[in-house]
Design an enzyme around this catalytic site. Structure first.
Site, PDB file in Angstrom:
ATOM      1  N   ASN A  74       0.845  -1.193   0.000  1.00  0.00           N
ATOM      2  CA  ASN A  74       0.000   0.000   0.000  1.00  0.00           C
ATOM      3  C   ASN A  74       0.879   1.241   0.000  1.00  0.00           C
ATOM      4  O   ASN A  74       1.999   1.229   0.513  1.00  0.00           O
ATOM      5  CB  ASN A  74      -0.949  -0.002   1.205  1.00  0.00           C
TER       6      ASN A  74
ATOM      7  N   ASN B 178       2.991   6.355  16.110  1.00  0.00           N
ATOM      8  CA  ASN B 178       3.363   5.806  14.814  1.00  0.00           C
ATOM      9  C   ASN B 178       4.738   6.343  14.418  1.00  0.00           C
ATOM     10  O   ASN B 178       4.858   7.406  13.830  1.00  0.00           O
ATOM     11  CB  ASN B 178       2.306   6.162  13.763  1.00  0.00           C
ATOM     12  N   PHE B 179       5.755   5.550  14.748  1.00  0.00           N
ATOM     13  CA  PHE B 179       7.132   5.894  14.395  1.00  0.00           C
ATOM     14  C   PHE B 179       7.578   5.108  13.163  1.00  0.00           C
ATOM     15  O   PHE B 179       8.779   4.931  12.953  1.00  0.00           O
ATOM     16  CB  PHE B 179       8.083   5.542  15.544  1.00  0.00           C
ATOM     17  N   SER B 180       6.646   4.650  12.325  1.00  0.00           N
ATOM     18  CA  SER B 180       7.045   3.584  11.406  1.00  0.00           C
ATOM     19  C   SER B 180       6.359   3.536  10.049  1.00  0.00           C
ATOM     20  O   SER B 180       6.657   2.647   9.258  1.00  0.00           O
ATOM     21  CB  SER B 180       6.826   2.242  12.099  1.00  0.00           C
ATOM     22  N   CYS B 181       5.461   4.445   9.736  1.00  0.00           N
ATOM     23  CA  CYS B 181       4.779   4.386   8.441  1.00  0.00           C
ATOM     24  C   CYS B 181       5.793   4.622   7.318  1.00  0.00           C
ATOM     25  O   CYS B 181       6.429   5.676   7.259  1.00  0.00           O
ATOM     26  CB  CYS B 181       3.681   5.445   8.377  1.00  0.00           C
TER      27      CYS B 181
ATOM     28  N   CYS C 102      22.975 -37.870   1.872  1.00  0.00           N
ATOM     29  CA  CYS C 102      21.907 -37.086   2.509  1.00  0.00           C
ATOM     30  C   CYS C 102      22.429 -36.356   3.741  1.00  0.00           C
ATOM     31  O   CYS C 102      23.085 -36.953   4.603  1.00  0.00           O
ATOM     32  CB  CYS C 102      20.747 -38.001   2.910  1.00  0.00           C
TER      33      CYS C 102
END
Length: 494
Positions: A169, A227-230, A471
């Site tokens: 987004n 909101n420290f991160s958008c 293997c």
């Protein structure tokens, strides 16, 4: 019968999960096949069995539901009678389990929240979510500015016809005015006092962070999320630029604390190598808990005809936030990093990133989260996923003999260790069930071209033969097998 589980998973995976599903409306037995398929899709087989009831109601039915299946318009209708006849009747103990949690000293009726995004951005939306059973919402981030949004703003990553493996987004914060958002929050708290409101805020300077915190408290929210991160905000000192700057994290957390006595969550960005450092800064500056993770900076789906990535905005695109099921392992890693840190071990964490089902949520809680937040799955399937999140979690706890969801918190942390401490002295060989082998040779191809050349194909039977001398026990073959014919064998010393 060997492939029953695979067949059912494939069949329910084809279902469109219709709103007001016609198969429900046309079922003469009134068993709601659409709801049953939904429960199977969201990893809640016990819930599906409960919804179906005892026996097989389809045995004496000519299945008119199939004729009305919307999937049939595209290709072939869902084989509802087959699904119904193979659900089983598994039950769990008839005991009460408590899904309520206390998070940052706030009582939550269950651990399931909507994360700060478009899925919780106005009164009507949140009201619907609350009525359906969500315990709370981190309301879409508010500030003193209103973004000028783009169109379109979303893109999805597909793999082998599976949409929404990942989601991008380029949307920003709330497009409602601050006054409108404060009104939404006041009305929600008035009408739903037992639900939990998290006010997500974003300021452009210390004064704004302080004032927004004051306004959130006046509006009646229970918790404030910084909101420290958008990742798609424009402008210096906004969004994820804050979360990667220890000085800004500290200053803005302190500024928020000056404006409120409410619990504060610092929402961390994954666009950083070490999340522990900014999380420590936030806690030292007055935050009570952490929210993690926000979306990951991404570029998605470059069109090789016009060379524009998605979403296309009039011939251009931009870096945006990546979310969805594919980011879950990244989110879990960051959460574990914080829970392994002595200073952060007992700090409440609200986890998010790729949660679609109760099982996803349980993984986050097992790694130490007290609550979980969801966005992308709601955008894909709607608020209704909460039904199977609640029921599936209860069923799991009953199976495990737990009486409270809080017993689950942190159960997995002790089993995450450093790379030097895992067992390197033994090999766990794969085990082949030749009765299930469909002779496709996928295991051979993967082992030879991407592994250790430990398999060869028997020319007569067209089945794989293992060479133990080659293997290494990586079990790539087990992961690749489409028929479930390879399992876990013996563990032996090297």
């Amino acid at each position: 019968m060997a492939y029953e589980e695979i067949r059912i998973k494939t069949e329910v995976g084809r279902c469109l999960l219709c709103h007001d599903a016609p198969c429900n409306n046309m079922c003469p037995k009134k068993v709601n096949p659409g709801k049953i398929i939904q429960s199977l899709r969201f990893e809640n087989p016990i819930g599906a069995a409960k919804e179906k009831g005892p026996g097989n109601p389809c045995l004496t039915c000519d299945a008119p539901c199939v004729s009305f299946c919307n999937r049939g318009i595209i290709d072939k209708a869902i084989d509802i009678p087959y699904v119904m006849s193979n659900i089983g009747n598994k039950t769990v103990p008839n005991v009460d389990v408590d899904l309520s949690t206390e998070f940052c000293k706030v009582t939550c009726e269950n651990p399931f929240f909507l994360s700060s995004s478009v899925v919780g951005s106005n009164y009507e939306m949140v009201t619907k979510a609350f009525e359906m059973g969500w315990a709370g919402v981190a309301f879409k981030t508010v500030g003193f500015f209103i973004p000028d949004e783009v169109s379109p703003r979303f893109a999805a990553l597909e793999k082998e016809n599976q949409p929404f493996v990942g989601f991008k987004n380029i949307e920003q914060t709330s497009d409602h005015s601050l006054e409108e958002n404060l009104g939404f929050l006041k009305e929600l708290k008035k009408n739903y006092p037992s639900k939990v409101l998290i006010g997500s805020i974003m300021g452009q300077n210390e004064e704004e962070w302080t004032r927004l915190a004051q306004l959130m408290e006046q509006a009646g929210v229970d918790i404030i999320e910084c909101n420290f991160s958008c990742p798609q905000m424009v402008g210096e000192g906004l969004g994820s630029d804050v979360g990667t700057n220890l000085d800004l994290v500290e200053r803005y957390t302190r500024a928020t604390r000056r404006g409120t006595k409410l619990p504060i969550l610092a929402k961390m960005t994954p666009n950083i190598t070490d999340m522990v450092e900014p999380a420590e800064c936030a806690i030292k500056a007055g935050a009570d808990g952490i929210a993690a993770i926000n979306t990951i900076k991404s570029i998605m789906n470059v069109d090789l005809d016009d060379f524009v990535s998605e979403p296309k905005v009039d011939g251009k695109s931009t870096v945006g936030g990546y979310s969805g099921k594919a980011v879950k392992p990244i989110a879990l890693r960051f959460i574990n990093d914080m829970k392994q840190n002595p200073m952060l071990r007992n700090v409440p964490i609200s986890g998010m990133g790729g949660i679609e089902t109760w099982k996803d949520a349980a993984e986050f809680m097992a790694l130490g989260c007290g609550t979980v937040q969801v966005t992308t799955a709601v955008m894909q399937y709607g608020y209704r996923i909460i039904e199977d999140m609640i029921d599936g979690m209860k069923n799991y706890l009953k199976e495990k003999g737990m009486v409270s969801v809080t017993e689950l918190i942190g159960m997995a942390n002790a089993n995450i260790t450093d790379a030097e401490s895992v067992n390197r002295a033994t090999i766990e060989y794969p085990k082949f069930d030749r009765s299930k082998c469909v002779t496709c040779g996928r295991c051979y191809l993967s082992c030879y071209d991407g592994g250790h050349q430990a398999l060869r194909m028997d020319e007569a039977t067209k089945t794989p033969i293992l060479d133990p001398a080659k293997c290494v026990g990586c079990q790539l073959c087990k992961l690749i097998c489409p028929a479930g014919a390879i399992g876990v064998g013996a563990r032996v010393k090297k």
